[in-house]
Motif scaffolding. Structure first.
Motif, PDB file in Angstrom:
ATOM      1  N   HIS A  19     -15.583  10.572  -3.260  1.00  0.00           N
ATOM      2  CA  HIS A  19     -15.509   9.939  -4.556  1.00  0.00           C
ATOM      3  C   HIS A  19     -13.978  10.499  -4.241  1.00  0.00           C
ATOM      4  O   HIS A  19     -13.476  10.877  -5.783  1.00  0.00           O
ATOM      5  CB  HIS A  19     -16.164   9.557  -5.400  1.00  0.00           C
ATOM      6  N   ARG A  20     -13.115  11.079  -3.688  1.00  0.00           N
ATOM      7  CA  ARG A  20     -12.505  11.273  -3.892  1.00  0.00           C
ATOM      8  C   ARG A  20     -10.900  10.473  -3.327  1.00  0.00           C
ATOM      9  O   ARG A  20     -10.734  10.223  -2.166  1.00  0.00           O
ATOM     10  CB  ARG A  20     -12.013  13.400  -3.101  1.00  0.00           C
TER      11      ARG A  20
ATOM     12  N   VAL B 207      -2.682 -11.954 -13.042  1.00  0.00           N
ATOM     13  CA  VAL B 207      -3.106 -10.777 -12.748  1.00  0.00           C
ATOM     14  C   VAL B 207      -2.121  -9.578 -12.309  1.00  0.00           C
ATOM     15  O   VAL B 207      -2.116 -10.176 -10.680  1.00  0.00           O
ATOM     16  CB  VAL B 207      -4.291 -10.393 -13.306  1.00  0.00           C
ATOM     17  N   LYS B 208      -1.961  -8.245 -12.458  1.00  0.00           N
ATOM     18  CA  LYS B 208      -1.262  -7.742 -11.664  1.00  0.00           C
ATOM     19  C   LYS B 208      -1.819  -6.591 -11.204  1.00  0.00           C
ATOM     20  O   LYS B 208      -2.352  -6.006 -12.916  1.00  0.00           O
ATOM     21  CB  LYS B 208       0.004  -7.255 -12.029  1.00  0.00           C
ATOM     22  N   SER B 209      -1.976  -5.946 -10.887  1.00  0.00           N
ATOM     23  CA  SER B 209      -3.231  -4.588 -10.587  1.00  0.00           C
ATOM     24  C   SER B 209      -3.416  -3.341  -9.606  1.00  0.00           C
ATOM     25  O   SER B 209      -2.386  -4.099  -8.095  1.00  0.00           O
ATOM     26  CB  SER B 209      -5.375  -5.911 -10.613  1.00  0.00           C
ATOM     27  N   SER B 210      -3.417  -2.420  -9.628  1.00  0.00           N
ATOM     28  CA  SER B 210      -3.187  -1.088  -8.818  1.00  0.00           C
ATOM     29  C   SER B 210      -4.682  -0.901  -9.014  1.00  0.00           C
ATOM     30  O   SER B 210      -4.883  -0.812  -9.528  1.00  0.00           O
ATOM     31  CB  SER B 210      -2.392  -1.194  -8.921  1.00  0.00           C
ATOM     32  N   TRP B 211      -5.362  -0.545  -7.588  1.00  0.00           N
ATOM     33  CA  TRP B 211      -6.408   0.581  -6.904  1.00  0.00           C
ATOM     34  C   TRP B 211      -5.979   1.261  -6.454  1.00  0.00           C
ATOM     35  O   TRP B 211      -5.107   1.516  -5.335  1.00  0.00           O
ATOM     36  CB  TRP B 211      -7.233  -0.739  -6.293  1.00  0.00           C
ATOM     37  N   CYS B 212      -7.343   2.442  -6.720  1.00  0.00           N
ATOM     38  CA  CYS B 212      -7.247   3.492  -5.385  1.00  0.00           C
ATOM     39  C   CYS B 212      -7.967   3.676  -4.700  1.00  0.00           C
ATOM     40  O   CYS B 212      -9.375   3.166  -5.142  1.00  0.00           O
ATOM     41  CB  CYS B 212      -7.654   4.930  -6.484  1.00  0.00           C
ATOM     42  N   CYS B 213      -7.839   3.935  -3.074  1.00  0.00           N
ATOM     43  CA  CYS B 213      -8.306   3.729  -2.619  1.00  0.00           C
ATOM     44  C   CYS B 213      -9.667   5.082  -2.525  1.00  0.00           C
ATOM     45  O   CYS B 213      -8.669   6.608  -2.876  1.00  0.00           O
ATOM     46  CB  CYS B 213      -7.902   3.721  -0.621  1.00  0.00           C
ATOM     47  N   ILE B 214     -10.961   5.421  -2.427  1.00  0.00           N
ATOM     48  CA  ILE B 214     -11.506   6.490  -2.776  1.00  0.00           C
ATOM     49  C   ILE B 214     -12.367   6.527  -1.316  1.00  0.00           C
ATOM     50  O   ILE B 214     -13.220   6.261  -0.627  1.00  0.00           O
ATOM     51  CB  ILE B 214     -12.253   6.539  -3.501  1.00  0.00           C
ATOM     52  N   ASP B 215     -13.182   7.573  -0.735  1.00  0.00           N
ATOM     53  CA  ASP B 215     -13.685   8.022   0.020  1.00  0.00           C
ATOM     54  C   ASP B 215     -15.160   7.724   0.086  1.00  0.00           C
ATOM     55  O   ASP B 215     -14.938   8.058  -1.327  1.00  0.00           O
ATOM     56  CB  ASP B 215     -13.851   9.756   0.160  1.00  0.00           C
ATOM     57  N   ALA B 216     -16.047   7.344   0.297  1.00  0.00           N
ATOM     58  CA  ALA B 216     -17.250   6.886   0.144  1.00  0.00           C
ATOM     59  C   ALA B 216     -17.793   7.490  -0.432  1.00  0.00           C
ATOM     60  O   ALA B 216     -19.174   7.958  -1.044  1.00  0.00           O
ATOM     61  CB  ALA B 216     -17.627   5.834   1.021  1.00  0.00           C
ATOM     62  N   THR B 217     -17.629   8.896   0.503  1.00  0.00           N
ATOM     63  CA  THR B 217     -18.381  10.175   0.591  1.00  0.00           C
ATOM     64  C   THR B 217     -17.977  11.253  -0.245  1.00  0.00           C
ATOM     65  O   THR B 217     -19.162  11.463  -1.294  1.00  0.00           O
ATOM     66  CB  THR B 217     -18.888  11.081   1.627  1.00  0.00           C
TER      67      THR B 217
ATOM     68  N   VAL C 298       0.272  -1.356   0.110  1.00  0.00           N
ATOM     69  CA  VAL C 298      -0.522   0.288   0.027  1.00  0.00           C
ATOM     70  C   VAL C 298       1.012   1.207  -0.073  1.00  0.00           C
ATOM     71  O   VAL C 298       1.838   1.302   0.828  1.00  0.00           O
ATOM     72  CB  VAL C 298      -1.090   0.019   1.093  1.00  0.00           C
ATOM     73  N   GLN C 299       0.510   2.458  -1.411  1.00  0.00           N
ATOM     74  CA  GLN C 299       1.606   3.549  -1.395  1.00  0.00           C
ATOM     75  C   GLN C 299       0.833   4.484  -1.607  1.00  0.00           C
ATOM     76  O   GLN C 299      -0.230   4.424  -2.625  1.00  0.00           O
ATOM     77  CB  GLN C 299       2.518   3.260  -2.014  1.00  0.00           C
ATOM     78  N   GLY C 300      -0.106   5.243  -0.134  1.00  0.00           N
ATOM     79  CA  GLY C 300      -0.413   6.517  -0.284  1.00  0.00           C
ATOM     80  C   GLY C 300      -1.920   5.515  -0.657  1.00  0.00           C
ATOM     81  O   GLY C 300      -1.938   4.921   0.727  1.00  0.00           O
ATOM     82  N   ALA C 301      -2.866   6.577  -1.155  1.00  0.00           N
ATOM     83  CA  ALA C 301      -3.946   5.939  -2.203  1.00  0.00           C
ATOM     84  C   ALA C 301      -4.066   4.850  -2.719  1.00  0.00           C
ATOM     85  O   ALA C 301      -4.758   4.312  -2.876  1.00  0.00           O
ATOM     86  CB  ALA C 301      -4.932   7.457  -1.834  1.00  0.00           C
ATOM     87  N   ARG C 302      -2.886   3.853  -3.153  1.00  0.00           N
ATOM     88  CA  ARG C 302      -2.898   3.155  -3.869  1.00  0.00           C
ATOM     89  C   ARG C 302      -2.431   2.406  -3.417  1.00  0.00           C
ATOM     90  O   ARG C 302      -1.669   1.850  -2.186  1.00  0.00           O
ATOM     91  CB  ARG C 302      -2.178   3.340  -4.990  1.00  0.00           C
ATOM     92  N   ALA C 303      -3.274   0.850  -3.660  1.00  0.00           N
ATOM     93  CA  ALA C 303      -2.706  -0.772  -3.433  1.00  0.00           C
ATOM     94  C   ALA C 303      -2.594  -1.493  -4.593  1.00  0.00           C
ATOM     95  O   ALA C 303      -3.371  -1.356  -5.629  1.00  0.00           O
ATOM     96  CB  ALA C 303      -3.755  -1.426  -2.294  1.00  0.00           C
ATOM     97  N   PHE C 304      -1.003  -2.111  -4.208  1.00  0.00           N
ATOM     98  CA  PHE C 304      -0.756  -3.603  -5.828  1.00  0.00           C
ATOM     99  C   PHE C 304      -1.217  -4.816  -4.988  1.00  0.00           C
ATOM    100  O   PHE C 304      -0.464  -5.196  -4.060  1.00  0.00           O
ATOM    101  CB  PHE C 304       0.361  -3.179  -5.344  1.00  0.00           C
TER     102      PHE C 304
END
Length: 129
Positions: A115-116, A103-113, A82-88
């Motif tokens: 969406h940032r 599969v290699k993937s990267s994801w962004c965590c966002i605030d549910a309210t 996990v790096q900042g708001a990203r997960a690998f």
């Protein structure tokens, strides 16, 4: 700093089958998303699950073998970092011992309210490692 593997059982649905009689490539993307979200929901505290959403930023898929309707398929998910708001993540989709896709993937965590993008607290991240 990787997590223990998370196994996610995949139900191959008739809608996953394409004109060639095997699972359509798009279904693999759906399975990876379901497996990663399952990993998050299993380990994160309920309040973090309610407050955060995950959006895929990138998927790099290597297809090895086709999957078919009656196959028993499992996705094994490993959170690499996990790096900042990203997960690998690394996800391997198997039928028994046969690797169907990697599969290699990267994801962004966002605030549910809002969406940032949102960083997770150290306490939440530590639950995964």
């Amino acid at each position: 700093m990787t997590t223990l593997p998370h196994a996610y059982v995949i139900d191959v649905d008739p809608a996953d089958i394409d004109f060639m009689g095997h699972v359509n490539n798009a279904s693999y993307l759906k399975w990876v998303q379901e497996a990663v979200i399952s990993h998050w929901q299993k380990l994160a505290p309920a309040e973090a699950v309610a407050a955060h959403l995950w959006v895929a930023l990138r998927h790099e898929i290597t297809y090895r073998k086709p999957a078919f309707l009656d196959d028993e398929v499992i996705a094994t998910v490993i959170l690499e970092k996990v790096q900042g708001a990203r997960a690998f993540y690394d996800t391997v989709i198997r039928r028994g011992e046969e690797v169907l896709a990697e599969v290699k993937s990267s994801w962004c965590c966002i605030d549910a309210t809002t969406h940032r993008p949102a960083r997770l607290t150290r306490a939440v991240i530590d639950r995964f490692f």
